[in-house]
Each structure stands twice: as C-alpha cells, then as structure tokens.
Design a protein around this motif. Sequence first.
Motif, short mmCIF file in Angstrom:
data_model
loop_
_atom_site.label_atom_id
_atom_site.label_comp_id
_atom_site.label_asym_id
_atom_site.label_seq_id
_atom_site.Cartn_x
_atom_site.Cartn_y
_atom_site.Cartn_z
N GLY A 1 41.41 33.03 9.82
CA GLY A 1 40.12 33.66 9.47
C GLY A 1 39.82 34.70 10.49
N ALA A 2 40.31 34.47 11.58
CA ALA A 2 40.12 35.53 12.67
C ALA A 2 40.90 36.95 12.31
CB ALA A 2 40.62 35.21 14.06
N CYS A 3 41.83 36.92 11.89
CA CYS A 3 42.48 38.27 11.15
C CYS A 3 41.33 38.73 10.23
CB CYS A 3 43.78 37.95 10.72
SG CYS A 3 44.72 39.44 10.41
N VAL A 4 40.74 38.20 9.33
CA VAL A 4 39.80 38.81 8.22
C VAL A 4 38.64 38.97 9.08
CG1 VAL A 4 38.57 37.93 6.08
CG2 VAL A 4 40.58 36.75 6.90
N VAL A 5 38.14 38.62 10.13
CA VAL A 5 37.22 39.23 10.83
C VAL A 5 37.57 40.52 11.39
CG1 VAL A 5 35.60 38.82 12.97
CG2 VAL A 5 36.22 36.99 11.39
N ALA A 6 38.75 40.46 12.00
CA ALA A 6 39.17 41.95 12.70
C ALA A 6 39.39 42.96 11.85
CB ALA A 6 40.66 41.39 13.48
N LEU A 7 40.18 42.76 10.75
CA LEU A 7 40.45 43.68 9.77
C LEU A 7 39.92 43.83 8.35
CD1 LEU A 7 44.42 43.52 10.80
CD2 LEU A 7 42.77 45.05 11.59
N GLY A 8 39.14 42.57 8.07
CA GLY A 8 38.60 42.55 6.64
C GLY A 8 39.68 42.48 5.57
N PRO B 1 47.21 20.36 28.91
CA PRO B 1 47.54 19.71 30.03
C PRO B 1 48.57 18.32 29.53
CG PRO B 1 45.40 19.06 29.18
CD PRO B 1 45.82 20.07 28.30
N PHE B 2 48.69 18.33 28.32
CA PHE B 2 49.46 17.16 27.82
C PHE B 2 50.97 17.37 26.96
CE2 PHE B 2 44.86 15.87 27.45
CZ PHE B 2 44.72 15.08 28.83
N ALA B 3 50.78 18.64 26.66
CA ALA B 3 52.05 19.00 25.83
C ALA B 3 52.42 20.27 26.53
CB ALA B 3 51.85 18.82 24.55
N ASP B 4 53.83 20.93 25.72
CA ASP B 4 54.05 22.07 26.08
C ASP B 4 53.20 23.43 25.62
OD1 ASP B 4 56.44 21.15 27.09
OD2 ASP B 4 57.45 21.19 25.12
N MET B 5 52.39 22.88 24.42
CA MET B 5 51.46 23.83 24.15
C MET B 5 50.45 23.29 23.12
SD MET B 5 53.68 25.71 21.09
CE MET B 5 55.17 25.31 21.97
N ALA B 6 49.07 23.85 23.18
CA ALA B 6 48.10 23.29 21.95
C ALA B 6 48.36 24.27 20.74
CB ALA B 6 46.84 23.59 22.51
N ASN B 7 47.87 23.87 19.50
CA ASN B 7 48.14 24.53 18.28
C ASN B 7 46.86 25.29 18.15
OD1 ASN B 7 46.29 22.44 17.60
ND2 ASN B 7 46.75 22.76 15.15
N ILE B 8 45.93 25.55 18.85
CA ILE B 8 45.05 26.49 18.86
C ILE B 8 44.49 27.09 20.17
CG2 ILE B 8 43.73 25.53 16.71
CD1 ILE B 8 41.65 24.28 18.81
N GLY B 9 44.01 28.33 20.38
CA GLY B 9 43.81 28.81 21.82
C GLY B 9 42.26 29.18 21.90
N GLY B 10 41.43 28.47 21.34
CA GLY B 10 40.05 28.85 21.56
C GLY B 10 39.26 29.81 20.50
N ARG B 11 38.27 30.26 20.69
CA ARG B 11 37.40 30.90 19.60
C ARG B 11 37.89 32.37 19.68
NH1 ARG B 11 30.89 31.84 20.04
NH2 ARG B 11 30.81 33.27 17.96
N TRP B 12 38.14 32.89 20.90
CA TRP B 12 38.54 34.53 20.88
C TRP B 12 39.85 34.95 20.72
CZ3 TRP B 12 34.08 35.84 20.36
CH2 TRP B 12 32.89 35.07 21.01
N GLY B 13 40.21 35.87 19.97
CA GLY B 13 41.48 36.26 19.72
C GLY B 13 42.37 35.60 18.81
N GLY B 14 41.63 34.62 17.74
CA GLY B 14 42.44 33.85 17.36
C GLY B 14 43.62 34.21 16.51
N ALA B 15 43.75 35.26 16.05
CA ALA B 15 44.82 35.78 15.00
C ALA B 15 45.90 36.01 16.06
CB ALA B 15 44.58 37.08 14.50
N ILE B 16 45.51 36.57 17.23
CA ILE B 16 46.60 36.77 18.37
C ILE B 16 47.14 35.49 19.02
CG2 ILE B 16 47.12 37.88 20.71
CD1 ILE B 16 44.80 39.72 19.93
N SER B 17 46.27 34.52 19.30
CA SER B 17 46.92 33.33 19.70
C SER B 17 47.71 32.34 18.75
CB SER B 17 45.69 32.41 20.28
OG SER B 17 44.85 32.04 19.06
N ALA B 18 47.28 32.48 17.50
CA ALA B 18 48.25 32.11 16.33
C ALA B 18 49.50 32.76 16.70
CB ALA B 18 47.56 32.28 15.18
N ALA B 19 49.58 34.07 16.62
CA ALA B 19 51.05 34.70 16.67
C ALA B 19 51.60 34.48 18.15
CB ALA B 19 50.42 36.31 16.49
N CYS B 20 50.89 34.11 19.17
CA CYS B 20 51.78 33.83 20.28
C CYS B 20 52.33 32.25 20.11
CB CYS B 20 50.60 33.85 21.49
SG CYS B 20 50.01 35.54 21.96
#
Length: 498
Positions: free
Chosen positions: A379-386, A430-449
Amino acid sequence: MEFSIKSGSPEKQRSACVVVGVFENRRLTLSAELLDNASGGFIGEIVRRGDMNGKSGSTLLLHNVPGTLSDRILLVGLGKEKDFREKDYCSAIRTAVKALDGTGAQDASVFLSEVAVRKRGIAWRIRQAVVSALTATYRFEQFKSKADEPRRPLRKLTLIVERRNELGLAENALQQGLAIGEACALTRDLGNLPPNVCHPTYLAEQARALAAEFGLDCEVLERSDMEALGMHSLLAVAHGAEQPPKLIVLHYKGAAKSEKPVILVGKGVTFDTGGISLKPGADMDEMKYDMCGAASVLGAIKAVAKMALPINLTVIVPATENMPDGKATRPGDIVTSMSGQTIEILNTDAEGRLILCDALTYAERFNPEIVIDVATLTGACVVALGNVATGLFANKDSLARDLLEAGEETGDRAWHLPLWDEYQDLLKSPFADMANIGGRWGGAISAACFLSRFTKKYDWAHLDIAGTAWTSGKDKGATGRPVPLLTQYLMQRAGQVD
C-alpha cells in the motif's frame, strides 16, 4: 473484433462509418478536409456552426454526408494540436470505439491512425490503436444472468495508413497489437474472476491451457514438492488456507538453448485476508486482485508466444491464499526460506514478499539472464505514486532504464525508486536474519530491500503494481497493467520493435 489495414481516401470508403479527427479551434485533419472537399463544404459548415469544437473526448456523428460512400461519418475531437501526444492519441481511439459501439455500425474505417504523433511512427500508431480499441471494448460480464449487450456491436475496424509502402510495417504492428491486447484481456479476466473461482488450482489449470495452446513446457509443484525444496517461507503463507498452494512454472523457448532466459515471477495470492494480521473489512473484496502479478506474467508469456519472439522466457508463479485459521502463521513466527536465510514474521499481511523470496531463489536453477518480479506488494507504493505509475526497483541501473523506456513507449509507465543500502537497516531483527516488515516509513522500499536479499546471483528488477493493477469505484476492475510494459521490454530485447 476483427482488424485490418488499408490505404485509401476517406470519401471512397464503403463502410458503415468513417472516423476522422478534428482539432480544437475547428481545425480539420487531412482526412477530414478530404471529406469536406468531397461533400462540398458540408462538414466544414457544421464545424463552423459550433456543433463540433474539437475538444478532446467530444464526438459528432453525421449521417448521409453528400459526396461520400459511407453510411456515417464520426468526427472525433483531438484537443489542441500543439499539445497532441501519445496519451491523447490513445484516448481518441478509445473515444471513437466507444462511440461506434453505440451507433449500430458493425464496421468502421478509422483515419485517426494517420494523425501524426510526435516521435511516433506508423508501427507505434497501429500497435497502440489496436491495444486501445481492445481496451475500450473489453467486457467482463460472464457472471451476470443478463449481460448488457450493445445493439449490433462493432465487429470490424479497418485502420488506415497514409502510404501504401507502409502496409507491411503496419500489418506486423497490427499482429503485435493483437497479441498485447489479447494478453491484457487474459490478465484482466484472471484478475476480475471471483476468488471462489480463481484459486491456486485454477491458475495452474490456466497455465496448463496456455502450455497446450502454444506448445510451452509446464510444471506445477505441489505442497510436498515445496516442502522437499525447503520453501518454508512460501508455505508459511499457505498454512491457514484449505486451498492447496501451487508453484507454477512455464517455459517458452524461442531462441537457442544456450541463450539464458528472462524470468518473470508473478505474485499469485488469489485472496489476501491478511492472515492473522487481519485486514479491515472495507474493500476487502478487492483483495482478489492480489494475484494480478501472476495474471500479468501469464499474460506476458501469452503475448510472447503469440508473437513468436526469438527469446527464451520462463514464468514462475507462487500461488496461494492467505487465510486465518488455527494452523495459520502467527506474528512472531520464524521460518527458514529456501535460500537458508531466516525470517521473523512480524506481520502476516506482508505475505507477498514471503512467497516471492522462495520463487526468486528457485529461479536461480534456470541460470537466468534477468529476473523481473511483478507484485501487488505494498500500500505504501500506492501512497507514493497513486494509480498512475508502477514502482520500479532494480539492482542494475541499465535494467531499470530499459524498463522505464518500455513504459514510456506504451504509456504503461513506471518510476524508479531507490534501493540504497541504508534502507536495509529497516529489516533488522534481534531473532532472525531479517524481519518481513521494516516499519511505517518507506514501506515500498523496505519490501524491495527484503526481496533484494534473495537476488544476489542475477540482474533483477521488482515492479510494485499495487496502485496500477486495478481500479476502484464505479469502474472497478483489473487494468491489465503491466502487460504492455513487460511485452514491450521483451520485444525490445528480441529486436522486434519498429
């Protein structure tokens, strides 16, 4: 609808309707001028009286125009001549076709294809005219007990070219337009189907049907196959669903065996409740569109096969539902992906990346030249680019440029967003190699990361189509995007663009 190419003068066309353009300030296009001359100034007089001002989106239907052989003449407003661009051209074609559908004319000769569009040749104009016409006539009414049938629907369009030596080029472009338009229709149909019909098994059946029609190689992996491969990230999403997950693989082989394939990976969540991280009820019906990535890559391989492009193309579709029940994955669960990397699942509604990461790892076995994934991801991509532009990320700038160019060529545009290392910190766990979300900000970017961590072994791009795959409101429905962008990119790679 049947299409054909022809060269000729408008006043000599024996058809149910001849379509010509008028710019603002009542300036007639060349074909409209020829009709006006043949009619003894009849059309010019009507335009001068103000019945047609040439504004974009306007039409005027004339009957029994003297000096002409057609039953009707449709004048289509083109807007300001100095501002006439690709978007205006495609809009004029759609306007004309929709107007024709309501006239009772079953065939028409369209002279709009002669109108000059800056930096675009006849092949582009014909290809885009066909795609635009098929877009305008698309209907999805198979679940209505009484479909709304237009009276005597339009059955044939003849697209006119100015010079006879353009006929061969135009005919080839017509066939390309038909392939793209039919691929878009398949993608829209799959997206618009209700989720009780279009589930993972149904997608697998459609893939097998494509394979049978075009001679493709098809393989469908079942849950047991995925378990053996260690696809525990993908399977985590499927835990709560009664519908069995599928991993669908299609191969089109149009080039030498030694040529590395392009791989398209399409997100196939056929319904997304959010899982335990349940979505709000409002508009949840639109989550049937969460498989539009899968639909678009199936559409793209259909277009490529129909055009017989000299490339090798593989399509991978991880397909599942995301449902909540007692077996469903919970926030806080940790799973091991096929790559061996571990993932802390903090939100089960960030499921698309969980199924894509295993599919992206699976893609390695085909030794790809390039991998492009397509997903209604954030949804973050929709917020950014409509709903105008698709979000584009890539680990190689030249690949991003090629995709951007394909989007500009077709009007199916994308926008290049950053994939900088600084954003990777958002995914720390703190428990795995990565989390599947990156927080509120830059959601489309953290998903791509997140996805980028599974694409180190090849050139990769990610298309986030959450804002462009479907429209809401009274005209709700799948758009067919980004099939035009993908097919144009593949045509460019194959050297098949004039």
